[in-house]
Design a protein around this motif. Structure first.
Motif, PDB file in Angstrom:
ATOM      1  N   VAL A 279      57.729  -4.375  74.651  1.00  0.00           N
ATOM      2  CA  VAL A 279      57.313  -3.185  75.387  1.00  0.00           C
ATOM      3  C   VAL A 279      58.481  -2.202  75.381  1.00  0.00           C
ATOM      4  CG1 VAL A 279      56.575  -2.276  77.623  1.00  0.00           C
ATOM      5  CG2 VAL A 279      55.752  -4.499  76.850  1.00  0.00           C
ATOM      6  N   PRO A 280      58.246  -0.910  75.117  1.00  0.00           N
ATOM      7  CA  PRO A 280      59.357   0.059  75.127  1.00  0.00           C
ATOM      8  C   PRO A 280      60.153  -0.006  76.417  1.00  0.00           C
ATOM      9  CG  PRO A 280      57.386   1.075  74.233  1.00  0.00           C
ATOM     10  CD  PRO A 280      56.969  -0.275  74.745  1.00  0.00           C
ATOM     11  N   ALA A 281      61.482   0.004  76.264  1.00  0.00           N
ATOM     12  CA  ALA A 281      62.367  -0.151  77.419  1.00  0.00           C
ATOM     13  C   ALA A 281      62.179   0.961  78.437  1.00  0.00           C
ATOM     14  CB  ALA A 281      63.816  -0.197  76.949  1.00  0.00           C
ATOM     15  N   GLU A 282      61.775   2.157  77.961  1.00  0.00           N
ATOM     16  CA  GLU A 282      61.660   3.276  78.893  1.00  0.00           C
ATOM     17  C   GLU A 282      60.531   3.099  79.906  1.00  0.00           C
ATOM     18  OE1 GLU A 282      60.214   4.920  74.796  1.00  0.00           O
ATOM     19  OE2 GLU A 282      61.638   3.431  75.569  1.00  0.00           O
ATOM     20  N   LEU A 283      59.608   2.159  79.675  1.00  0.00           N
ATOM     21  CA  LEU A 283      58.579   1.894  80.678  1.00  0.00           C
ATOM     22  C   LEU A 283      59.128   1.104  81.856  1.00  0.00           C
ATOM     23  CD1 LEU A 283      56.710   2.864  78.352  1.00  0.00           C
ATOM     24  CD2 LEU A 283      55.078   1.118  79.098  1.00  0.00           C
ATOM     25  N   ARG A 284      60.269   0.440  81.663  1.00  0.00           N
ATOM     26  CA  ARG A 284      60.960  -0.309  82.725  1.00  0.00           C
ATOM     27  C   ARG A 284      60.011  -1.305  83.417  1.00  0.00           C
ATOM     28  NH1 ARG A 284      63.564   4.257  86.287  1.00  0.00           N
ATOM     29  NH2 ARG A 284      64.166   2.448  87.540  1.00  0.00           N
ATOM     30  N   LEU A 285      59.267  -2.024  82.585  1.00  0.00           N
ATOM     31  CA  LEU A 285      58.290  -2.959  83.123  1.00  0.00           C
ATOM     32  C   LEU A 285      58.896  -4.277  83.567  1.00  0.00           C
ATOM     33  CD1 LEU A 285      55.143  -2.374  80.898  1.00  0.00           C
ATOM     34  CD2 LEU A 285      55.326  -2.118  83.375  1.00  0.00           C
ATOM     35  N   ALA A 286      60.186  -4.477  83.366  1.00  0.00           N
ATOM     36  CA  ALA A 286      60.806  -5.702  83.868  1.00  0.00           C
ATOM     37  C   ALA A 286      60.783  -5.757  85.383  1.00  0.00           C
ATOM     38  CB  ALA A 286      62.234  -5.819  83.354  1.00  0.00           C
ATOM     39  N   ASP A 287      60.902  -4.598  86.012  1.00  0.00           N
ATOM     40  CA  ASP A 287      61.001  -4.593  87.475  1.00  0.00           C
ATOM     41  C   ASP A 287      60.103  -3.547  88.132  1.00  0.00           C
ATOM     42  OD1 ASP A 287      62.431  -2.446  86.520  1.00  0.00           O
ATOM     43  OD2 ASP A 287      64.354  -3.081  87.327  1.00  0.00           O
ATOM     44  N   HIS A 288      59.051  -3.107  87.427  1.00  0.00           N
ATOM     45  CA  HIS A 288      58.060  -2.212  88.016  1.00  0.00           C
ATOM     46  C   HIS A 288      56.669  -2.711  87.679  1.00  0.00           C
ATOM     47  CE1 HIS A 288      61.611   0.478  88.032  1.00  0.00           C
ATOM     48  NE2 HIS A 288      61.025   1.018  89.082  1.00  0.00           N
ATOM     49  N   PRO A 289      55.686  -2.484  88.567  1.00  0.00           N
ATOM     50  CA  PRO A 289      54.319  -2.915  88.274  1.00  0.00           C
ATOM     51  C   PRO A 289      53.791  -2.297  86.989  1.00  0.00           C
ATOM     52  CG  PRO A 289      54.546  -2.342  90.594  1.00  0.00           C
ATOM     53  CD  PRO A 289      55.824  -1.920  89.924  1.00  0.00           C
ATOM     54  N   GLY A 290      52.931  -3.052  86.294  1.00  0.00           N
ATOM     55  CA  GLY A 290      52.361  -2.575  85.046  1.00  0.00           C
ATOM     56  C   GLY A 290      50.879  -2.867  84.961  1.00  0.00           C
ATOM     57  N   ALA A 291      50.231  -2.292  83.944  1.00  0.00           N
ATOM     58  CA  ALA A 291      48.795  -2.487  83.724  1.00  0.00           C
ATOM     59  C   ALA A 291      48.513  -2.358  82.238  1.00  0.00           C
ATOM     60  CB  ALA A 291      47.991  -1.465  84.518  1.00  0.00           C
ATOM     61  N   LEU A 292      47.403  -2.979  81.787  1.00  0.00           N
ATOM     62  CA  LEU A 292      46.992  -2.955  80.390  1.00  0.00           C
ATOM     63  C   LEU A 292      45.548  -2.491  80.275  1.00  0.00           C
ATOM     64  CD1 LEU A 292      48.319  -6.441  79.159  1.00  0.00           C
ATOM     65  CD2 LEU A 292      49.472  -4.231  78.923  1.00  0.00           C
ATOM     66  N   ALA A 293      45.222  -1.885  79.125  1.00  0.00           N
ATOM     67  CA  ALA A 293      43.843  -1.514  78.809  1.00  0.00           C
ATOM     68  C   ALA A 293      43.668  -1.563  77.302  1.00  0.00           C
ATOM     69  CB  ALA A 293      43.508  -0.121  79.339  1.00  0.00           C
TER      70      ALA A 293
END
Length: 425
Positions: A279-293
């Motif tokens: 996942v691109p690092a700029e999404l910062r999904l290691a420590d922020h909520p995420g979602a998929l579609a």
């Protein structure tokens, strides 16, 4: 007029959207569920349709289902009370399977999502619960955990129990392989399972249904190789792509050798093969909520973060053979953030929700086409083909027009958090 309404769907064939089990001590026994019948109604407030008379019809789609984060599937039809079924919905959305244990016997029931009727019921020995369902809704994988041993049972309505194995490992079946034993008894060749090595450390294994052996899956992009990789992360959310038979699961808080390496999307191909997608690092999904579609035709996968980042992938890049790591084709930031994120996709549009901030994006470029605000902390949403959006949150559900106007709205009452939204049928 509908008395109550709410929407969501289990898109996975198991509990992949739930956090990894706590394995610091012996895992708890599977929680017994109350078997639902046609008389079981959800505890939801009566409908209040804004801008409509008592005689008018609801503007919502005629048949809806919801999945909540506490393991319930709730179905709704106009003129009928909602039906609350504690259980697991199959990947096709046509069936929910529940279990109820009394003494040393478990009753397993198949519930039709279309009719809310119990269409089949069997009994098996032991305390077990469903975790994975075949795409046709017939075959179910059930598990019972005692200490650090897992019993896996396969069963069908017509044959009852067809397989039973006990493993010295903590396993959770996720899906069935989309290939069948040659000249066999109609069983798929394998059951994909997650083997938990610790609370948030796991690897993917495959049970050979002919021998009962626990083996390794193939590499999705190189079928000459198997995958034996230990991964440290917690599963957060999942989405199933029926067109390509792919189960995408977002894993977060990933570490390697003590170093935080962010997040990844675990890709499970039901024909065969697994792959981990960066996942691109700029999404910062290691420590922020995420979602998929996933787009309805299965051509695009979208990942979003609560800081407003969105990444778009071509699914063909992921499934193509080759050693290179597939990358997101496009990334964007909408310039907003919230505590919660939800995303949905039609063929022509991607809709991102950050709290009450809504963004309509171009699916190819991720450019923001339109934005508006809604008085709701959005938990989940779905985008209809005509541009309407069904959004759920703050104990109510709204139907929004293609030009962002309210078409219909109703409270949904005290239910668990809605995880996924879909129109049934």
């Amino acid at each position: 007029m509908w008395r109550t309404i709410a929407v969501a769907l289990l898109v996975t064939s198991c509990g992949a959207a739930a956090s990894s089990p706590d394995l610091s001590t012996a895992p708890p026994a599977p929680a017994p569920t109350v078997p639902a019948t046609a008389d079981t109604s959800a505890n939801i407030a009566p409908s209040t349709i804004l801008g409509k008379t008592a005689e008018s019809d609801s503007a919502f789609p005629a048949r809806l289902a919801l999945r909540t984060n506490d393991g319930h599937v709730i179905t709704f039809s106009e003129g009928r009370d909602p039906i609350d079924t504690p259980g697991v919905m199959g990947p096709s959305g046509e069936v929910v399977i529940s279990s109820d244990t009394i003494g040393d016997r478990s009753t397993i029931e198949w519930h039709s999502v279309e009719t809310d009727e119990i269409v089949a019921s069997i009994q098996v020995d032991g305390e077990v619960r469903p975790t994975a369902i075949s795409e046709d809704g017939d075959l179910v994988a059930l598990i019972g955990i005692v200490g650090k041993q897992t019993t896996v049972v396969l069963a069908t309505p017509s044959q009852g129990e067809v397989r039973r194995w006990t493993f010295d490992a903590l396993l959770v079946p996720e899906a069935f392989a989309n290939a069948y034993v040659p000249e066999g008894d109609g069983l798929p060749i394998g059951v994909f399972v997650i083997e938990y090595l610790a609370a948030d450390t796991y690897r993917v294994r495959v049970i050979d249904t002919a021998t009962g052996e626990l083996g390794l899956p193939l590499n999705l992009r190189d079928k000459s190789q198997t995958v034996d990789e230990v991964m440290t992360a917690v599963s957060r959310t999942a989405v199933f792509d029926p067109m390509n038979q792919l189960l995408f699961t977002l894993y977060q808080d990933a570490t390697e050798g003590g170093e935080n390496i962010g997040s990844f999307i675990h890709t499970l191909g039901l024909i065969n093969g697994v792959w981990c997608l960066d996942v691109p690092a700029e999404l910062r999904l290691a420590d922020h909520p995420g979602a998929l579609a996933v787009s309805p035709d299965g051509s695009r996968l979208f990942a979003a973060s609560s800081i407003g980042g969105v990444a778009g992938y071509n699914v063909s890049d992921i499934t193509a053979a080759g050693p290179e790591m597939p990358e997101a084709r496009t990334t964007t930031s909408v310039g907003a953030s919230a505590q919660r994120v939800a995303i949905g996709a039609s063929q022509d549009e991607v809709v991102l929700a950050l709290g009450g901030s809504m963004f309509r994006l171009d699916p190819a470029t991720l450019a923001v086409r339109d934005s508006f605000t809604w008085d709701m902390d959005v938990e989940a949403l779905t985008v209809l083909d005509d541009g309407r959006i069904v959004i759920v949150g703050s104990r109510r559900m709204s139907l929004v027009s293609a030009d962002n106007q309210l078409l219909d709205e109703t409270p949904i009452g005290e239910i668990g958090e809605v995880i996924r939204v879909v129109v049934v049928g």
